[in-house]
Design an enzyme around this catalytic site. Structure first.
Site: not given
Ligand code: ADP
Length: 682
Positions: A250-253, A468-469, A472, A545
């Site tokens: 999910g980092t945008g690869k 509890h909350e 914390h 926790d």
């Molecule tokens: P990965 O391939 O690393 O698992 P993705 O490229 O499929 O991740 O990212 C999924 C979505 O998250 C993208 O389509 C975009 O909408 C959003 N996203 C992730 N990283 C970025 C970034 N650096 N800038 C903008 N959008 C991002």
């Protein structure tokens, strides 16, 4: 990654197996039918006893002795009699024998009588009867024995029941195997385009990828090369064949890979590493071949292989290694070596487990560039939020920086998701624009799930959760080195929480001190401590926790060198940094036992500390808990107001020395110096 063709191959596979199954069933039914026709169309079985009485009554015209049966042909009169008795001609109860008789077809069960040209009417088994021949003579019956026919019959049976089905199956299998290895054709099992997703123009540019500046910089070079390959080759520079994008999910690869294609204005082919791996040996390799062939035809272009670890895992020499995967990997390596970079073909691959990749894959000339696409920092998160907020209408209350601060550890896809959730929330409430409240709600939805309104807790449970909350939160406020409380709630959430305290850091941190970690453990155990203190019993609500506290304590001892007992000894190492960050112990069993003891000691001390803090501030605890039960959700500000009132601390408008002023829109929760207990390792 989106892939419209991704599901095609499993269907092909299913189709293949379906054909095998149907053919097998058909062949089985055919054989069974034939066999039962053969068996069932013969004469009817009678008892030996009846046969003897027929002999005595002179009803038998002829007897044929086979190896295991005696076939009996009746005289014409006897037949007629039987017919009259049963209302049928010939062999009573057997229509087939009639048919056979008409057709004069022999060779099925029993042999046809050569003299009469008729099929036998009955048969019976052998009995150890030495007088049979005498009896036959006496009755004047013709008898014969025909071993040759029996052998023929056995051979025919053998052919139909064994050889024919096996032969048919073998032909089917050979046909299927040829289909698989050759590829294409009806099922197209080996065809790579079944899984490939191609975009002529991605339309994505580097501007759409926020943060990740270093990654973009490295890839910029590649784009330049795709634009002017001549510029590089002219000087004799070798162009990269492949680059590996490494980072958590999910980092945008994928987005980055698309941006490279978009910037270079070349087609983008993408497919997942797992798409290569099939159960049939050779299919993956043929897919790799197809892929490179197609890509070379389309060059210049970008090929993106997601989750390359699915095929690129280190080849192991141990018995039972995955032959199919290794063949696929070998083919990939061979193709990487083979293609000509001057055509403008670039292979990008993504993985979140770089440590398990085969070293051969990372050699120069293959995926020799490693581009790290890590979780975004505060600045990166703000930028990502901005990119995704561009198309969403927001009011002036929105402060994306505050959202970014509250979402430490979130990746690009989480943030994109949050903006979308906020927009949906605004629409749900009939608003035209998104507010900061929507955004915070969305952060919670992504982190802890949606509110679970239908869960009704009993009064007593609400009281326990509330204490509890607040336990914390209070422990947080009573200690130094903690992050301010943003919100406390006892509204259950879909991801399992019955209530929670949201804390927001004042600034992003990249390092944690030992004191901060210790304070975190005390805060994590504050909930359980409040339960014990107030109700004199404990509940199952603290499981999460406890897990959290144990994790921190263990890491302090084994990874951060923060225990006196073990000092700077590295006792654990992280296995996969980009996924769950799981750690493995690298010490002996005895040391592992000692580590456990040390963890226990640490947790016990923290728990005692939490109990002590709460006991000393029981009045504050009761007051805030009562307020929370009434309101269900309270803000950090409301919490701090009661806290200060009970403790007699002046409001931050007239800050005391050492107590930081409340900044606009954010809550500073560092308690004043004198409110802090002396103990607590300070
Ligand atoms: P990965 O391939 O690393 O698992 P993705 O490229 O499929 O991740 O990212 C999924 C979505 O998250 C993208 O389509 C975009 O909408 C959003 N996203 C992730 N990283 C970025 C970034 N650096 N800038 C903008 N959008 C991002």
């Amino acid at each position: 990654m989106d892939n419209n063709n991704r599901n095609k191959d499993p269907n092909h596979n299913r189709q293949g197996w379906g054909i095998i199954l149907v053919t097998t069933l058909l062949v089985t039914f055919m054989v069974m039918g034939l066999y039962s026709m053969m068996r069932g169309s013969g004469p009817e079985e009678i008892s030996y006893d009846k046969f003897l009485s027929m002999l005595e009554d002179k009803k038998v015209q002829e007897v044929n002795l086979s190896s295991d049966r005696i076939y009996i042909t009746l005289t014409d009169e006897a037949r007629q009699e039987e017919f009259e008795e049963s209302g049928q001609a010939g062999n009573p109860g057997n229509v087939f024998s009639q048919l056979q008789e008409q057709m004069q077809s022999g060779g099925s069960a029993g042999s046809t009588d050569e003299d009469t040209g008729r099929n036998p009417d009955y048969y019976t088994g052998y009995v150890n009867d030495y007088t049979l021949v005498d009896k036959l003579d006496e009755a004047g019956v013709e008898f014969s024995r025909e071993p040759a026919d029996t052998l023929g019959q056995t051979l025919l049976e053998l052919f139909i029941t064994v050889i024919l089905p096996i032969g048919l199956m073998a032909i089917m299998l050979v046909w299927l195997m040829r289909k698989m290895t050759k590829g294409g054709g009806m099922m197209g099992i080996g065809k790579s385009n079944a899984k490939m997703y191609m975009e002529k123009e991605t339309g994505v540019t580097f501007q759409d990828v926020a943060g990740e500046d270093e990654a973009k910089e490295s890839l910029q070079e590649v784009v330049d090369f795709l634009h002017n390959p001549g510029k590089y080759s002219g000087i004799g520079a070798k162009l990269p064949k492949g680059a590996l994008l490494v980072g958590p999910p999910g980092t945008g690869k994928t987005l980055l890979a698309k941006a490279v294609a978009g910037e270079a204005k070349v087609p983008f082919f993408s497919l997942s590493g797992s798409a290569f791996v099939e159960m049939y040996v050779g299919v993956g390799a043929s897919r790799v071949r197809d892929l490179f062939k197609q890509a070379q035809q389309q060059a210049p272009c970008i090929v993106f292989i997601d989750e390359i670890d699915a095929i690129g895992k280190t080849r192991d020499s141990s018995l039972g290694g995955n032959d199919e995967r290794e063949q696929t990997l070998n083919q990939l390596l061979a193709e990487m070596d083979g293609f000509d970079t001057n055509k403008g073909l670039l292979i990008l691959a993504a993985t979140n487990r770089p440590e398990i990749l085969d070293p051969a894959l990372l050699r120069p000339g293959r995926f020799d560039r490693r581009i790290i696409v890590d979780k975004p920092d505060l600045k990166g998160r703000v930028e990502i939020l901005k990119v995704h907020a561009k198309d969403v209408r927001m009011d002036e209350s929105v402060d994306l920086e505050a959202i970014a601060l509250a979402t430490s550890g979130a990746v690009g896809s989480d943030l994109a998701n949050m903006i979308n959730e906020a927009a949906i929330n605004a629409v749900k409430h009939g608003r035209q624009v998104v507010s900061q409240k929507d955004l915070f709600e969305a952060v919670e939805v992504v982190l802890v799930g949606k509110e679970k309104k239908d869960r009704i807790m009993s009064k007593e449970e609400r009281r326990i959760v509330s204490y509890h909350e607040v336990g914390h939160a209070l422990v947080t406020a009573l200690q130094k080195n903690t992050e301010p409380v943003q919100k406390i709630t006892i509204v259950p959430r879909t991801m399992g929480a019955l209530g929670y305290v949201m804390q927001t850091p004042e600034e992003e941190k990249f390092l944690n001190t030992k004191k901060e970690l210790e304070a975190m453990i005390v805060v994590a155990l504050g909930g359980r401590a409040a339960e014990e203190l107030v109700f004199d019993t404990v509940t199952t609500g603290a499981a999460n926790d406890i897990e959290q506290a144990t994790k921190i304590a263990r890491a302090m001892i084994t990874q951060y060198g923060m225990s006196e007992r073990f000092g700077l000894m590295g006792l654990e190492s992280i296995q996969n940094r980009y996924l769950d960050g799981r750690a493995v112990l690298n010490c002996g069993d005895a040391t592992a036992g000692e580590i456990d003891e040390e963890v226990m000691k640490m947790l016990k001390a923290a728990y005692e500390e939490a109990k002590k803090l709460l006991a000393e501030n029981r009045e504050t605890l009761d007051k805030i808990a009562a307020f929370l039960i009434e309101k269900e959700t309270i803000t950090g500000k409301e919490f701090m107001k009661i806290f200060r009132e009970v403790k007699g601390i002046p409001e931050p408008d007239e800050p005391e020395e050492g107590a930081p002023a409340e900044r606009e829109g954010r809550i500073s929760m560092k308690p004043a110096e004198d409110s802090r207990p002396a103990a607590g390792g300070e």
